[in-house]
Design an enzyme around this catalytic site. Structure first.
Site, PDB file in Angstrom:
ATOM      1  N   ALA A   1      -9.471   5.688   4.842  1.00 12.31           N
ATOM      2  CA  ALA A   1      -9.359   6.861   5.717  1.00 12.31           C
ATOM      3  C   ALA A   1     -10.695   7.565   5.914  1.00 12.31           C
ATOM      4  O   ALA A   1     -11.452   7.775   4.961  1.00 12.31           O
ATOM      5  CB  ALA A   1      -8.330   7.862   5.206  1.00 12.31           C
ATOM      6  N   GLY A   2     -10.962   7.920   7.161  1.00 14.42           N
ATOM      7  CA  GLY A   2     -12.111   8.737   7.493  1.00 14.42           C
ATOM      8  C   GLY A   2     -13.307   7.997   8.039  1.00 14.42           C
ATOM      9  O   GLY A   2     -14.222   8.607   8.602  1.00 14.42           O
TER      10      GLY A   2
ATOM     11  N   LYS B   1       0.856  -1.185   0.000  1.00 16.06           N
ATOM     12  CA  LYS B   1       0.000   0.000   0.000  1.00 16.06           C
ATOM     13  C   LYS B   1       0.891   1.235   0.000  1.00 16.06           C
ATOM     14  O   LYS B   1       1.664   1.459   0.929  1.00 16.06           O
ATOM     15  CB  LYS B   1      -0.922   0.024   1.212  1.00 16.06           C
ATOM     16  CG  LYS B   1      -1.784   1.285   1.261  1.00 16.06           C
ATOM     17  CD  LYS B   1      -2.422   1.479   2.626  1.00 16.06           C
ATOM     18  CE  LYS B   1      -3.020   2.883   2.708  1.00 16.06           C
ATOM     19  NZ  LYS B   1      -3.491   3.197   4.075  1.00 16.06           N
TER      20      LYS B   1
ATOM     21  N   ASN C   1      -8.462   1.579  10.280  1.00 18.21           N
ATOM     22  CA  ASN C   1      -7.641   1.259  11.444  1.00 18.21           C
ATOM     23  C   ASN C   1      -8.172   1.981  12.684  1.00 18.21           C
ATOM     24  O   ASN C   1      -8.670   1.368  13.625  1.00 18.21           O
ATOM     25  CB  ASN C   1      -6.186   1.623  11.184  1.00 18.21           C
ATOM     26  CG  ASN C   1      -5.235   1.159  12.278  1.00 18.21           C
ATOM     27  OD1 ASN C   1      -4.043   1.413  12.227  1.00 18.21           O
ATOM     28  ND2 ASN C   1      -5.724   0.465  13.303  1.00 18.21           N
ATOM     29  N   THR C   2      -8.117   3.311  12.662  1.00 16.17           N
ATOM     30  CA  THR C   2      -8.487   4.091  13.841  1.00 16.17           C
ATOM     31  C   THR C   2      -9.924   3.835  14.274  1.00 16.17           C
ATOM     32  O   THR C   2     -10.213   3.799  15.475  1.00 16.17           O
ATOM     33  CB  THR C   2      -8.290   5.596  13.567  1.00 16.17           C
ATOM     34  OG1 THR C   2      -6.986   5.820  13.047  1.00 16.17           O
ATOM     35  CG2 THR C   2      -8.455   6.406  14.844  1.00 16.17           C
TER      36      THR C   2
ATOM     37  N   GLY D   1      -7.916   9.300  10.270  1.00 19.29           N
ATOM     38  CA  GLY D   1      -8.136   9.366  11.708  1.00 19.29           C
ATOM     39  C   GLY D   1      -9.213  10.330  12.151  1.00 19.29           C
ATOM     40  O   GLY D   1      -9.451  10.474  13.350  1.00 19.29           O
TER      41      GLY D   1
END
Length: 260
Positions: free
Chosen positions: A188-189, A101, A210-211, A162
């Site tokens: 993301a987001g 990635k 992830n977050t 994040g």
């Protein structure tokens, strides 16, 4: 779209890709990954030990490569040269592993992608034989250029890394999806299961997060929720939603279908 997610010629039954950072320890990481059902796991080479630091616990001990497909990423890289160097190191550490990635950041505060450096790195990596999944902005023109370079998947942000703000520009995502001949995954987001479901209902091939899991009050429970959301969103997309209307009745026949 295929019943399975196909990346670089390999099939996966899970369309949820999960990061391995930000958990309290590797034990929690493993529990969350198991609950998510993810088969592809991302690892930040600059932040996570996968053998480059001897004498310290290695992620490989908790998530064996025989069980999961590793997706080394270039988190923390701000230039094309740094990103290329990092992924070449990952290939050495993971015995010739090709699936990676790519992300090249442009700003340490927002972590917004630097698309100029991203394109430069993508050209080098594809030429070097890597299968490149690439994090990018939600610009349809940039996404198409990355596809033309030879990336095996494009991964536009839904909102800032994040942030948990969810999908802020579904229209751009739809344009990217409609024009792409390779998988498009939101990266993301995402902050909640609802965000993940919306991404899949738009027609995304998958979601990477992830977050949203690691920063939840109960990461393992949230991982399970995300798994269900991905599956529900995918089924909703395949089923085809009803058209939106202001109201149900048809003005030309307001009592049509009633029993006399």
């Amino acid at each position: 779209m295929s019943e399975q997610l196909i990346i670089a010629g390999k099939s996966y039954h899970s369309r949820l890709l999960v990061g391995t950072g930000k958990y309290k320890d590797f034990t929690e990481t493993r529990a969350a990954i198991d609950a998510s059902g993810a088969q592809i796991v991302t690892v930040a080479i600059r932040r996570t030990n996968i053998g480059q630091t001897t004498g310290e616990p290695s992620l490989l001990e908790y998530l064996p490569p025989e069980e999961f497909t590793y997706l080394p990423n270039t988190a923390g890289c701000y230039t094309a040269d740094d990103a290329v160097r990092t992924l070449r190191l990952a290939r050495e550490l993971l015995d010739g592993h090709k699936l990676v990635k790519l992300e090249v950041l442009g700003d340490p505060k927002t972590l917004y992608p630097n698309v100029i450096e991203t394109i430069a790195a993508a050209k080098v990596l594809v030429k070097d034989g890597f299968d490149v999944m690439v994090y990018t902005s939600d610009d349809p023109i940039i996404a198409k250029e990355l596809e033309d370079i030879g990336c095996c998947a494009v991964m536009p942000l839904a909102s800032l890394i994040g942030s948990g703000m969810g999908i802020l520009n579904p229209w751009n995502l739809q344009i990217i999806i409609e024009n792409a001949k390779i998988p498009v995954l939101v990266d993301a987001g995402v902050g909640s299961a609802a965000d993940a479901a919306i991404a899949m209902e738009l027609g995304c091939a998958g979601v990477l997060m992830n977050t949203a899991i690691a920063a939840a009050r109960d990461p393992v429970m949230m991982a399970g929720a995300m798994k269900k959301a991905i599956e529900a969103g995918r089924e909703s997309y395949l089923a085809g939603r009803m058209p939106k209307k202001l109201y149900l009745a048809s003005p030309s026949s307001p009592i049509g279908g009633m029993i006399a």
